[in-house]
Design a protein around this motif. Structure first.
Motif, short mmCIF file in Angstrom:
data_model
loop_
_atom_site.label_atom_id
_atom_site.label_comp_id
_atom_site.label_asym_id
_atom_site.label_seq_id
_atom_site.Cartn_x
_atom_site.Cartn_y
_atom_site.Cartn_z
N PHE A 119 0.84 -1.20 0.00
CA PHE A 119 0.00 0.00 0.00
C PHE A 119 0.87 1.24 0.00
O PHE A 119 1.88 1.29 0.68
CB PHE A 119 -0.89 0.03 1.24
N VAL B 178 3.42 -2.97 3.78
CA VAL B 178 3.30 -4.26 3.12
C VAL B 178 2.03 -4.93 3.62
O VAL B 178 1.89 -5.19 4.81
CB VAL B 178 4.52 -5.15 3.42
N SER C 297 -4.30 -9.36 14.10
CA SER C 297 -4.81 -8.17 13.44
C SER C 297 -3.69 -7.48 12.67
O SER C 297 -2.58 -7.32 13.20
CB SER C 297 -5.39 -7.23 14.49
N GLU D 166 -13.74 -12.98 8.08
CA GLU D 166 -14.18 -12.92 9.47
C GLU D 166 -15.69 -12.90 9.56
O GLU D 166 -16.28 -12.11 10.30
CB GLU D 166 -13.60 -11.68 10.17
N HIS E 248 -9.58 -14.93 13.19
CA HIS E 248 -8.39 -14.85 14.03
C HIS E 248 -8.58 -15.70 15.28
O HIS E 248 -7.87 -15.56 16.25
CB HIS E 248 -8.00 -13.40 14.34
#
Ligand SMILES: Nc1ncnc2c1ncn2[C@@H]1O[C@H](COP(=O)(O)OP(=O)(O)OP(=O)(O)O)[C@@H](O)[C@H]1O
Ligand SMILES: [Mg+2]
Lengths: 281, 398
Positions: free
Chosen positions: B13, B41, B62, B189, B222
């Motif tokens: 990004f 990254v 996260s 998620e 997660h």
């Protein structure tokens, strides 16, 4: 030496500018024509309905579409009756057609610009300062280009109102679309929407409340222009106020002013009510 | 051929992301690259394959790049480098129209925060995917109702999203994805916003649906317990990189590094381990050719008080006690058969979860026999279970 540099063709340039102006004149004429159609169409349509029927319809619309508020409906009913009683009905219709024309044009022009701003940050960066400029400039100033290009009368009044009143519609369309949650946008994309499907099926419906708030402000700003527009020959309630000021006639000035306030409150409440109406139920 | 194949997939990004690529190939870390270039990254050279009908779970802390990775699969995010193949076609090279068609027909997505359209009724939310494909009203309503039935939401079709609970909204999201009948489901998620009870129900429901629908599912979470429950294979990501890919068992028994180990530390291993993970090599006698004396000798050598009796092909016959065998020896008998007991014995299969084995150990004083096609493969005693649950002495081979 002088032979080496070709002569600057100023004459040719001038000619093409003049040609362009002729074309532009044609453009201004057609704009004026369109505005005039909208104005006359609206006036004709509203004038066709007898005052009392008009009042009854508007009261019913207020009741059923703006949250079933009895007080507000009563205000619409008696407020409009007062205007009839004062003998301002026809002037009110004239003023209303000016305001509504300006509003319709503001929506037709403003919403697409707002959408464009929302889609491109470059466009947003360019348009935002222009909007700030348009809103900080005193409203009177808009009369100058309006008169220069369109002469005097209702049409330049509409143009001045559009320039003055359109910024909130543009701003809030932009804001409303940008506010649509990324999840909803991602969902629309993830299911393979085209750009147009995304816009019409997701972004605009989700931005509707915000856009309506902008339209509401636009209507209020156009309304505040009616007295100013009468300085360049726009008829209607504004003209009565303007004439009364000229003659120092407090009485009729107050009456016409009061009528404008009544119309303002009704328009404000109605459009605010439409904006909040969430879904067909 | 694999359903989805990802090769060297990278997303950086920020402006001029190519600056980070050479640093990445020098194996610089995400933090170093951020410091040097200001670029983030998202995903770092991910490669994996997902088979048809597989539930492939991606997990990680996260910010580890899970959402980015799954969005690279349907190009909601454009990759900086690398390729994604769907049924062997490189998605990076397809034009917008083909991509739209792939999103319409081949891949559907379920979102963590549901991503429902608040101004549309439940039915019309579920219809959305079909509506934009131009499917006729009658047909798409039919399809949408079918899919609402699948998730148990019939009767709610005229409600609006804000009138439903979180769990129900999530099921609307599922129904919307199902309505498109695509082979691949991307679930970011999808269950994280649900409370634990509903969440477990949804996991079961998904597994049930998967039985019949056989989709290829990329499932992000997660939560390790969730990953272990539903994943055929699990990928663990850290700082955009894939650190391990494996079956739930691989991940638990063979963590690739400290990061993965940290992840698996607090799982309830008894739910994941099977009998084959904790069994020991059995001592046996074969009554067909061995008598009481041999049996007694073997028990003495191994310090055990009972021994399993099997046929030559290792088929389990039963168990004999040392005391019974000694009696036979005293009586000078040559045949073990009369001492063999079967009723007191508890048997389990190789893939019986340890959780269930623990319960059996309370019901018998003998070791538990682990069978495969009726043949004795191993035995389990209480202490070996405890050793396995504390993270030691697990059978990693097989
Ligand atoms: N649009 C974006 N612009 C810049 N950086 C981003 C963007 N999206 C994600 N990132 C960065 O990429 C990295 C991975 O983010 P991602 O959302 O994929 O993580 P995640 O594993 O899904 O985390 P979570 O469990 O919190 O959802 C993070 O460092 C994040 O800051
Ligand atoms: Mg995420």
């Amino acid at each position: 030496m002088t032979e080496a540099i070709p002569r600057i063709p100023l004459d040719e340039w001038t000619r093409s500018v003049v040609d362009w102006m002729t074309n532009a004149d044609f453009i201004f004429d057609s704009i004026e024509q369109v505005i005039s159609w909208v104005l006359q169409g609206l006036y004709w349509g509203m004038d066709l309905i007898p005052a009392l029927l008009f009042i009854a319809i508007l009261t019913a619309v207020t009741y059923f579409f703006a949250g079933r508020k009895i007080g507000l409906s009563a205000f619409v009913f008696f407020g409009l009756l007062l205007i009839v009683n004062l003998g301002f009905w026809d002037d009110m219709i004239t003023m209303l057609s000016l305001i509504l024309s300006a509003t319709i044009l503001s929506i037709v022009i403003g919403v697409p610009i707002g959408i464009w701003m929302a889609k491109s940050s470059t466009v947003e960066a360019i348009v935002k300062p222009i909007l700030d400029f348009m809103q900080t400039m005193p409203a009177f100033v808009y009369l100058i280009p309006a008169v220069a290009f369109f002469g005097i009368g209702m049409e330049p009044g509409v143009i001045a109102s559009v320039i003055f009143g359109m910024p909130p519609t543009i701003r809030l369309t932009n804001l409303g679309i940008r506010e649509v949650s990324t999840e909803a946008i991602e969902a629309a994309d993830a299911f393979g929407s085209t750009g147009a499907q995304k816009l019409f099926k997701v972004q605009l419906p989700m931005a509707k409340t915000t856009i309506m708030a902008g339209v509401n402000q636009t209507i209020m700003l156009s309304l505040s222009m009616v007295v100013i527009a009468s300085m360049i020959g726009a008829d209607g309630l504004g003209d009565i106020v303007y004439t009364a000021v000229g003659r120092n006639d407090v009485g009729s000035g107050f009456e016409a002013g009061l009528a404008i306030v009544v119309v303002a409150i009704i328009l404000d409440r109605l459009t605010a009510g439409f904006g909040l109406r969430k879904r067909k139920s | 051929m694999s359903k989805i194949k990802v090769e060297n997939l990278t997303k950086v990004f920020g402006k001029k992301p190519n600056r980070a690529l050479s640093l990445l190939s020098e194996n610089k870390s995400k933090a170093e690259i951020l410091e040097k270039t200001g670029l983030t990254v998202g995903v770092n050279k991910a490669s994996f394959e997902v088979q048809d009908g597989e539930i492939f779970v991606i997990m990680g802390l996260s910010g580890s790049g899970k959402s980015t990775l799954v969005r690279l699969l349907n190009r909601l995010i454009e990759p900086t480098q690398g390729s994604v193949y769907l049924n062997g076609n490189d998605l990076a090279t397809v034009d917008q129209k083909t991509l739209r068609n792939i999103r319409r027909k081949d891949m559907s997505m379920v979102f963590q925060k549901f991503g429902l359209f608040p101004f549309r009724s439940i039915l019309s939310n579920v219809e959305y995917g079909l509506e934009i494909q131009g499917v006729e009203k009658k047909q798409r309503t039919e399809k949408a109702m079918e899919s609402l039935k699948l998730v148990g939401l019939v009767g709610y079709e005229d409600k609006y999203p804000d009138e439903l609970s979180g769990g129900m909204q999530q099921r609307v999201g599922l129904a919307r994805a199902f309505a498109n009948d695509s082979d691949v489901l991307l679930m970011d998620e999808a269950f994280s916003a649900l409370d634990p009870l509903i969440r477990k129900d949804m996991q079961d429901e998904l597994l049930d649906l998967q039985e019949t629908m056989k989709k290829t599912i990329i499932f992000i979470t997660h939560d390790l317990d969730e990953a272990l429950r539903i994943g055929d294979r699990i990928t663990i990501m850290k700082d955009g990189k894939i650190v391990q890919i494996g079956t739930p068992e691989d991940i638990l028994t063979n963590p690739a590094d400290d990061y993965v180990e940290k992840f698996v530390e607090d799982v309830d291993r008894s739910k994941v381990y099977t009998a084959s993970n904790v069994m020991m090599r059995p001592e046996t006698v074969q009554p067909e050719r061995e008598g009481p004396r041999v049996a007694l000798q073997r028990m003495r050598e191994n310090g055990i008080s009972s021994i399993f009796a099997v046929k030559r092909n290792r088929e389990l016959i039963g168990i004999v006690d040392a005391s019974d065998v000694r009696k036979l020896v005293d009586e000078k008998q040559d045949d073990l058969t009369s001492a063999i007991k079967r009723d007191a014995l508890k048997v389990v299969e190789m893939d019986t979860p340890v959780h269930d084995v623990i319960e059996l150990t309370a019901e018998t004083s003998y070791p538990i026999a682990v069978l495969e096609d009726g043949k004795l493969r191993g035995i389990i005693i209480r202490s070996s279970i405890l050793a396995a649950l504390s993270g030691k002495e697990v059978n990693l081979d097989d």
